[in-house]
Design a protein around this motif. Structure first.
Motif, PDB file in Angstrom:
ATOM      1  N   GLU A   1       0.801  -1.216   0.000  1.00  0.00           N
ATOM      2  CA  GLU A   1       0.000   0.000   0.000  1.00  0.00           C
ATOM      3  C   GLU A   1       0.841   1.278   0.000  1.00  0.00           C
ATOM      4  N   THR A   2       2.134   1.174  -0.303  1.00  0.00           N
ATOM      5  CA  THR A   2       2.975   2.363  -0.398  1.00  0.00           C
ATOM      6  C   THR A   2       3.860   2.231  -1.622  1.00  0.00           C
ATOM      7  N   THR A   3       4.578   3.297  -1.911  1.00  0.00           N
ATOM      8  CA  THR A   3       5.545   3.270  -2.994  1.00  0.00           C
ATOM      9  C   THR A   3       6.962   3.268  -2.449  1.00  0.00           C
ATOM     10  N   LEU A   4       7.115   2.836  -1.180  1.00  0.00           N
ATOM     11  CA  LEU A   4       8.449   2.794  -0.585  1.00  0.00           C
ATOM     12  C   LEU A   4       9.343   1.861  -1.380  1.00  0.00           C
ATOM     13  N   SER A   5      10.441   2.371  -1.861  1.00  0.00           N
ATOM     14  CA  SER A   5      11.355   1.598  -2.684  1.00  0.00           C
ATOM     15  C   SER A   5      12.744   1.647  -2.078  1.00  0.00           C
ATOM     16  N   VAL A   6      13.678   0.999  -2.750  1.00  0.00           N
ATOM     17  CA  VAL A   6      15.055   1.018  -2.277  1.00  0.00           C
ATOM     18  C   VAL A   6      15.608   2.439  -2.303  1.00  0.00           C
ATOM     19  N   LEU A   7      15.133   3.269  -3.214  1.00  0.00           N
ATOM     20  CA  LEU A   7      15.590   4.663  -3.272  1.00  0.00           C
ATOM     21  C   LEU A   7      15.211   5.418  -2.003  1.00  0.00           C
ATOM     22  N   SER A   8      13.969   5.234  -1.569  1.00  0.00           N
ATOM     23  CA  SER A   8      13.520   5.876  -0.335  1.00  0.00           C
ATOM     24  C   SER A   8      14.291   5.338   0.858  1.00  0.00           C
ATOM     25  N   ALA A   9      14.539   4.024   0.866  1.00  0.00           N
ATOM     26  CA  ALA A   9      15.268   3.408   1.972  1.00  0.00           C
ATOM     27  C   ALA A   9      16.674   3.974   2.087  1.00  0.00           C
ATOM     28  N   ILE A  10      17.320   4.198   0.948  1.00  0.00           N
ATOM     29  CA  ILE A  10      18.672   4.756   0.952  1.00  0.00           C
ATOM     30  C   ILE A  10      18.684   6.144   1.575  1.00  0.00           C
ATOM     31  N   VAL A  11      17.732   6.978   1.190  1.00  0.00           N
ATOM     32  CA  VAL A  11      17.659   8.341   1.724  1.00  0.00           C
ATOM     33  C   VAL A  11      17.387   8.312   3.228  1.00  0.00           C
ATOM     34  N   ILE A  12      16.434   7.484   3.646  1.00  0.00           N
ATOM     35  CA  ILE A  12      16.110   7.376   5.071  1.00  0.00           C
ATOM     36  C   ILE A  12      17.315   6.878   5.860  1.00  0.00           C
ATOM     37  N   GLY A  13      17.986   5.856   5.332  1.00  0.00           N
ATOM     38  CA  GLY A  13      19.124   5.281   6.033  1.00  0.00           C
ATOM     39  C   GLY A  13      20.261   6.262   6.208  1.00  0.00           C
ATOM     40  N   GLN A  14      20.573   7.010   5.165  1.00  0.00           N
ATOM     41  CA  GLN A  14      21.675   7.960   5.239  1.00  0.00           C
ATOM     42  C   GLN A  14      21.374   9.113   6.195  1.00  0.00           C
ATOM     43  N   CYS A  15      20.156   9.587   6.179  1.00  0.00           N
ATOM     44  CA  CYS A  15      19.776  10.739   7.008  1.00  0.00           C
ATOM     45  C   CYS A  15      19.623  10.367   8.477  1.00  0.00           C
ATOM     46  N   LEU A  16      18.773   9.393   8.766  1.00  0.00           N
ATOM     47  CA  LEU A  16      18.462   9.071  10.160  1.00  0.00           C
ATOM     48  C   LEU A  16      19.654   8.447  10.887  1.00  0.00           C
ATOM     49  N   SER A  17      20.488   7.698  10.175  1.00  0.00           N
ATOM     50  CA  SER A  17      21.646   7.089  10.831  1.00  0.00           C
ATOM     51  C   SER A  17      22.606   8.160  11.345  1.00  0.00           C
ATOM     52  N   ARG A  18      22.756   9.238  10.606  1.00  0.00           N
ATOM     53  CA  ARG A  18      23.643  10.319  11.055  1.00  0.00           C
ATOM     54  C   ARG A  18      23.007  11.128  12.174  1.00  0.00           C
ATOM     55  N   ALA A  19      21.687  11.211  12.175  1.00  0.00           N
ATOM     56  CA  ALA A  19      21.003  11.875  13.284  1.00  0.00           C
ATOM     57  C   ALA A  19      21.220  11.100  14.578  1.00  0.00           C
ATOM     58  N   VAL A  20      21.087   9.781  14.514  1.00  0.00           N
ATOM     59  CA  VAL A  20      21.276   8.945  15.702  1.00  0.00           C
ATOM     60  C   VAL A  20      22.708   9.039  16.199  1.00  0.00           C
ATOM     61  N   ALA A  21      23.670   8.875  15.283  1.00  0.00           N
ATOM     62  CA  ALA A  21      25.081   8.886  15.675  1.00  0.00           C
ATOM     63  C   ALA A  21      25.474  10.222  16.293  1.00  0.00           C
ATOM     64  N   THR A  22      25.068  11.316  15.670  1.00  0.00           N
ATOM     65  CA  THR A  22      25.442  12.633  16.176  1.00  0.00           C
ATOM     66  C   THR A  22      24.774  12.930  17.509  1.00  0.00           C
ATOM     67  N   SER A  23      23.571  12.425  17.710  1.00  0.00           N
ATOM     68  CA  SER A  23      22.851  12.691  18.961  1.00  0.00           C
ATOM     69  C   SER A  23      23.552  12.088  20.166  1.00  0.00           C
ATOM     70  N   LEU A  24      24.413  11.096  19.950  1.00  0.00           N
ATOM     71  CA  LEU A  24      25.140  10.482  21.060  1.00  0.00           C
ATOM     72  C   LEU A  24      26.044  11.490  21.765  1.00  0.00           C
ATOM     73  N   ILE A  25      26.509  12.488  21.024  1.00  0.00           N
ATOM     74  CA  ILE A  25      27.373  13.507  21.615  1.00  0.00           C
ATOM     75  C   ILE A  25      26.654  14.228  22.754  1.00  0.00           C
ATOM     76  N   PHE A  26      25.347  14.371  22.624  1.00  0.00           N
ATOM     77  CA  PHE A  26      24.556  15.079  23.630  1.00  0.00           C
ATOM     78  C   PHE A  26      24.485  14.306  24.938  1.00  0.00           C
ATOM     79  N   SER A  27      24.558  12.990  24.864  1.00  0.00           N
ATOM     80  CA  SER A  27      24.294  12.139  26.032  1.00  0.00           C
ATOM     81  C   SER A  27      25.534  11.480  26.626  1.00  0.00           C
ATOM     82  N   MET A  28      26.699  11.688  26.014  1.00  0.00           N
ATOM     83  CA  MET A  28      27.890  10.987  26.475  1.00  0.00           C
ATOM     84  C   MET A  28      29.078  11.939  26.571  1.00  0.00           C
ATOM     85  N   ASP A  29      30.083  11.513  27.307  1.00  0.00           N
ATOM     86  CA  ASP A  29      31.320  12.284  27.432  1.00  0.00           C
ATOM     87  C   ASP A  29      32.328  11.812  26.393  1.00  0.00           C
TER      88      ASP A  29
END
Length: 269
Positions: A145-173
């Motif tokens: 029921e969606t048009t989610l494709s590998v192209l969308s997955a690539i964009v989501i993976g590249q963006c959100l993975s860097r958001a998660v990784a960078t956010s660790l700086i806020f919570s750790m020394d």
């Protein structure tokens, strides 16, 4: 005049973020300091979004002439060229250090070594293979029921993975003993404003995909829940091993987050 100055400053910070995370040549008309990089880190997820768009475009072009499997391999090669294997290097170093050292000092010393060990080589092979297989599976499927494709997955993976990784700086020394191991400076502080910018960048991407029917809101909810859990596990893992984070840890977090996003999408098919 003040708003114009702020706009130029933020634009330069974005260019700095691009310069730090990629090999793309960009003009920087100021002397870079650690404080600048701390501020520029708010745009790391946006840089991931831009990289995702470029990689999706590369895959689309390759697929015009080649089968999906070869197109994906070439796309991954383009990604390595664009980033200089920046995050992959961190992933391998983390496994070499955590696998080969007993004390924190030993782990940091191993992680500073430019040579690739058995743990790192095996971990790098596995994560690249899982990434390739996941994307190949997604290239042959779409979520119902969606048009989610590998192209969308690539964009989501590249963006959100860097958001998660960078956010660790806020919570750790930051582990200061690692300070001499990097050629590049490293962001060591993430302000609340920068953290909110990271979150909003990822949220805006998911909202747009939902609004345009690219993915279901249930899928987005599952991805967010999985990434929040992964973030907690990463914090626990790094604190147990080092008592904090290093630049290599952030690279490893990006790689693992990216693959987890792909695996989550695969599991929802």
């Amino acid at each position: 005049m003040q708003s114009r100055t702020n706009a130029v400053t933020q634009g330069q910070l974005l260019l700095l973020a691009i310069s730090f995370l990629t090999r793309v040549p960009v003009p920087l008309n100021f002397t870079v300091t650690g404080a600048h990089l701390n501020q520029a880190s708010r745009y790391f997820a946006l840089v991931g979004l831009l990289l995702g768009g470029l990689l999706a475009l590369a895959y689309s072009v390759f697929q015009l002439l080649l089968p999906p499997s070869i197109s994906l391999l070439l796309m991954m090669a383009v990604g390595l060229l664009l980033t200089g294997a920046f995050h992959e290097d961190g992933w391998a170093d983390v496994w070499d250090g955590f696998g080969g050292g007993w004390q924190i000092e030993q782990k940091l010393e191993i992680m500073k070594d430019s040579r690739l060990g058995t743990y790192g080589a095996a971990a790098l092979f596995i994560i690249l293979l899982v990434k390739f297989q996941s994307l190949l599976f997604l290239s042959d499927s779409v979520l119902s029921e969606t048009t989610l494709s590998v192209l969308s997955a690539i964009v989501i993976g590249q963006c959100l993975s860097r958001a998660v990784a960078t956010s660790l700086i806020f919570s750790m020394d930051y582990v200061s003993a690692d300070a001499t191991s990097k050629v590049k400076p490293l962001a060591m502080h993430l302000s609340v404003t920068s953290l909110v910018t990271l979150v909003l960048t990822g949220a805006a991407l998911l909202i747009c995909f939902i609004a345009f029917g690219v993915m279901l809101w249930q899928t987005a909810t599952v991805i967010i829940a999985v990434l929040l859990l992964l973030r907690l596990l990463l914090i626990y893992w790094f604190k147990q091993q080092l008592g904090g984070y290093t630049g290599d840890c952030l690279g490893a977090a990006q790689q693992l987050s990216e693959v987890v996003i792909y695996l989550t999408l695969v599991s929802l098919l």
